[in-house]
Write a protein that holds these residues in place. Structure first.
Motif, PDB file in Angstrom:
ATOM      1  N   ASN A 176       4.398  14.568  -4.260  1.00  0.00           N
ATOM      2  CA  ASN A 176       4.599  13.445  -5.179  1.00  0.00           C
ATOM      3  C   ASN A 176       5.567  12.395  -4.640  1.00  0.00           C
ATOM      4  O   ASN A 176       6.313  11.778  -5.396  1.00  0.00           O
ATOM      5  CB  ASN A 176       5.082  13.947  -6.549  1.00  0.00           C
ATOM      6  N   ARG A 177       5.548  12.218  -3.337  1.00  0.00           N
ATOM      7  CA  ARG A 177       6.386  11.206  -2.717  1.00  0.00           C
ATOM      8  C   ARG A 177       5.506  10.327  -1.822  1.00  0.00           C
ATOM      9  O   ARG A 177       4.734  10.841  -1.012  1.00  0.00           O
ATOM     10  CB  ARG A 177       7.517  11.823  -1.873  1.00  0.00           C
ATOM     11  N   CYS A 178       5.633   9.012  -1.984  1.00  0.00           N
ATOM     12  CA  CYS A 178       4.800   8.081  -1.226  1.00  0.00           C
ATOM     13  C   CYS A 178       5.658   7.069  -0.478  1.00  0.00           C
ATOM     14  O   CYS A 178       6.707   6.638  -0.974  1.00  0.00           O
ATOM     15  CB  CYS A 178       3.854   7.317  -2.162  1.00  0.00           C
ATOM     16  N   LEU A 179       5.193   6.688   0.699  1.00  0.00           N
ATOM     17  CA  LEU A 179       5.806   5.611   1.467  1.00  0.00           C
ATOM     18  C   LEU A 179       5.106   4.301   1.125  1.00  0.00           C
ATOM     19  O   LEU A 179       3.898   4.275   0.874  1.00  0.00           O
ATOM     20  CB  LEU A 179       5.682   5.887   2.965  1.00  0.00           C
ATOM     21  N   THR A 203       0.834  -1.204   0.000  1.00  0.00           N
ATOM     22  CA  THR A 203       0.000   0.000   0.000  1.00  0.00           C
ATOM     23  C   THR A 203       0.868   1.253   0.000  1.00  0.00           C
ATOM     24  O   THR A 203       1.865   1.332   0.729  1.00  0.00           O
ATOM     25  CB  THR A 203      -0.923   0.019   1.236  1.00  0.00           C
ATOM     26  N   LYS A 204       0.492   2.225  -0.822  1.00  0.00           N
ATOM     27  CA  LYS A 204       1.212   3.496  -0.898  1.00  0.00           C
ATOM     28  C   LYS A 204       0.472   4.552  -0.080  1.00  0.00           C
ATOM     29  O   LYS A 204      -0.748   4.687  -0.185  1.00  0.00           O
ATOM     30  CB  LYS A 204       1.296   3.977  -2.350  1.00  0.00           C
ATOM     31  N   ILE A 205       1.205   5.291   0.743  1.00  0.00           N
ATOM     32  CA  ILE A 205       0.632   6.400   1.503  1.00  0.00           C
ATOM     33  C   ILE A 205       1.372   7.667   1.099  1.00  0.00           C
ATOM     34  O   ILE A 205       2.593   7.755   1.245  1.00  0.00           O
ATOM     35  CB  ILE A 205       0.759   6.183   3.021  1.00  0.00           C
ATOM     36  N   GLU A 206       0.635   8.651   0.611  1.00  0.00           N
ATOM     37  CA  GLU A 206       1.273   9.885   0.159  1.00  0.00           C
ATOM     38  C   GLU A 206       1.762  10.692   1.355  1.00  0.00           C
ATOM     39  O   GLU A 206       1.039  10.881   2.348  1.00  0.00           O
ATOM     40  CB  GLU A 206       0.302  10.720  -0.672  1.00  0.00           C
ATOM     41  N   CYS A 226       5.241   6.960  -5.878  1.00  0.00           N
ATOM     42  CA  CYS A 226       3.781   6.844  -5.794  1.00  0.00           C
ATOM     43  C   CYS A 226       3.207   5.954  -6.889  1.00  0.00           C
ATOM     44  O   CYS A 226       2.000   5.683  -6.895  1.00  0.00           O
ATOM     45  CB  CYS A 226       3.131   8.219  -5.865  1.00  0.00           C
ATOM     46  N   ALA A 227       4.054   5.507  -7.824  1.00  0.00           N
ATOM     47  CA  ALA A 227       3.567   4.701  -8.945  1.00  0.00           C
ATOM     48  C   ALA A 227       3.592   3.236  -8.570  1.00  0.00           C
ATOM     49  O   ALA A 227       4.640   2.688  -8.246  1.00  0.00           O
ATOM     50  CB  ALA A 227       4.414   4.956 -10.195  1.00  0.00           C
ATOM     51  N   VAL A 228       2.432   2.584  -8.633  1.00  0.00           N
ATOM     52  CA  VAL A 228       2.356   1.161  -8.335  1.00  0.00           C
ATOM     53  C   VAL A 228       2.902   0.354  -9.496  1.00  0.00           C
ATOM     54  O   VAL A 228       3.591  -0.656  -9.338  1.00  0.00           O
ATOM     55  CB  VAL A 228       0.898   0.740  -8.046  1.00  0.00           C
ATOM     56  N   GLU A 229       2.646   0.808 -10.702  1.00  0.00           N
ATOM     57  CA  GLU A 229       3.045   0.046 -11.885  1.00  0.00           C
ATOM     58  C   GLU A 229       4.537   0.068 -12.097  1.00  0.00           C
ATOM     59  O   GLU A 229       5.143  -0.888 -12.569  1.00  0.00           O
ATOM     60  CB  GLU A 229       2.354   0.614 -13.142  1.00  0.00           C
TER      61      GLU A 229
END
Length: 341
Positions: free
Chosen positions: A106-109, A98-101, A159-162
């Motif tokens: 534009n940066r996600c953990l 899971t990504k959390i912004e 932040c990009a899952v792909e």
């Protein structure tokens, strides 16, 4: 992976409750200072940061910050702070990856967890760093988790899952698998070579070392540990407690690399603020051996593989006051400073 509607509801509900109460916003710097995060506290205080809403901070320990000496502490604080309240029980139920912004644009953990089938025993990782002290602070407006491990600035693609980055699964999993194999390989070599205490110490620090890209370790043998730390005397048992001071993180230094270092070369260690210094450059032969912090490196390349290099010392390192070197050749012995054998 998308946050579920129920999770979004909890976050939004928290924001609404906060807005209705509207107390004075907590001072992030004061909270972090009280909890012992002095580096992050200084960065927060300098920026006069206060929580404008429910906030969760995944706070790297001061030791973890040492794994990225070139990083901006203030930016790391933004990247490791997210809007909303994420206590441990909530994080454990998030989908793997899971990504959390974060508060950094534009940066996600990335949140991952161990595969333990019992939810209550799951270990949670933030970008690969373990939450070592979950729910370290929670006043209903701010949640602080202490994380331990390698940290770095987040990628623009975080932040990009792909498009998975090297900090993400599965590439990260592959990197961890390689490092795990190399550490175990080094432990086997040390055990068979008379350095079993050092091998055990590696095992105790395994989670921290696993997060490194590579490392160089300076070791003393088992006999030196028990009889007092080598021919110079003293410090053998202290070596085990201060092993981090004998590890150069994220640098693979073989014998050839060490021999190429010049007098005065500084090597940061895993102990923040405690550096190693080349006090006698290599290549001088038996009569002029290489010394680091005035301690002789007497066995090179005890273990060398793709990620780990280990060299033997005559005794444990001691801190060296840099003022001794002012105005003179670093490799020489200043008045009052003994040459350690």
């Amino acid at each position: 992976m998308a946050t579920t509607a129920a999770q979004l509801f909890l976050i939004i509900a928290g924001i609404l409750v906060f807005s209705a109460a509207s107390p004075a916003p907590p001072n992030i710097g004061s909270i972090l200072s009280t909890l012992g995060f002095q580096e992050l506290s200084a960065a927060a205080s300098a920026a006069n940061l206060s929580s404008g809403g429910p906030t969760t901070i995944f706070a790297p320990t001061d030791t973890s910050l040492d794994t990225c000496p070139s990083c901006s502490t203030s930016l790391l604080l933004q990247e490791h702070s997210v809007p909303g309240l994420y206590p441990l029980h909530f994080l454990r139920r998030l989908a793997f990856g899971t990504k959390i912004e974060s508060f950094a644009a534009n940066r996600c953990l990335t949140v991952t967890a161990s595969a333990d089938p019992t939810t209550a025993r799951k270990k949670v990782f933030i970008n690969g760093a373990e939450i070592a002290k979950p729910d370290f602070f929670n006043n209903g407006l701010v949640v602080v988790h202490a994380i331990q491990g390698f940290v770095s600035h987040l990628s623009p693609l975080s932040c990009a899952v792909e498009t998975m980055t090297t900090l993400s699964f599965p590439h990260r999993a592959a990197a961890l698998s390689i490092m795990r194999f190399m550490l175990k390989n080094a432990m086997r070599g040390l055990r068979t070579g008379g350095y079993s205490i050092v091998a055990l110490s590696i095992r105790l620090k395994f989670p921290q070392l696993l997060e490194l890209r590579s490392l160089t370790l300076f070791a003393i043998d088992d006999v030196s540990v028990f009889v007092g730390g080598g021919r110079g005397g003293g410090g053998g048992q202290l070596y085990v407690a201060e092993m981090g001071f004998h590890i150069v993180p994220n640098r693979l230094l073989t014998a050839a690399d060490l021999m190429s270092l010049k007098n005065g070369t500084v090597l940061p260690t895993m102990e923040r603020g405690r550096d190693l210094v080349v006090t006698s450059a290599g290549g001088g032969g038996p009569l002029a051996p290489m010394r680091i912090n005035f301690v002789k490196v007497d066995r090179f390349d005890l273990v060398v593989n793709k990620r780990v290099a280990v060299h033997g010392l005559s005794m444990p390192f001691r801190d060296v006051d840099r003022k001794w070197f002012s105005g003179q050749e670093v490799g020489s012995v200043a008045a009052g400073v003994p040459v350690m054998q």
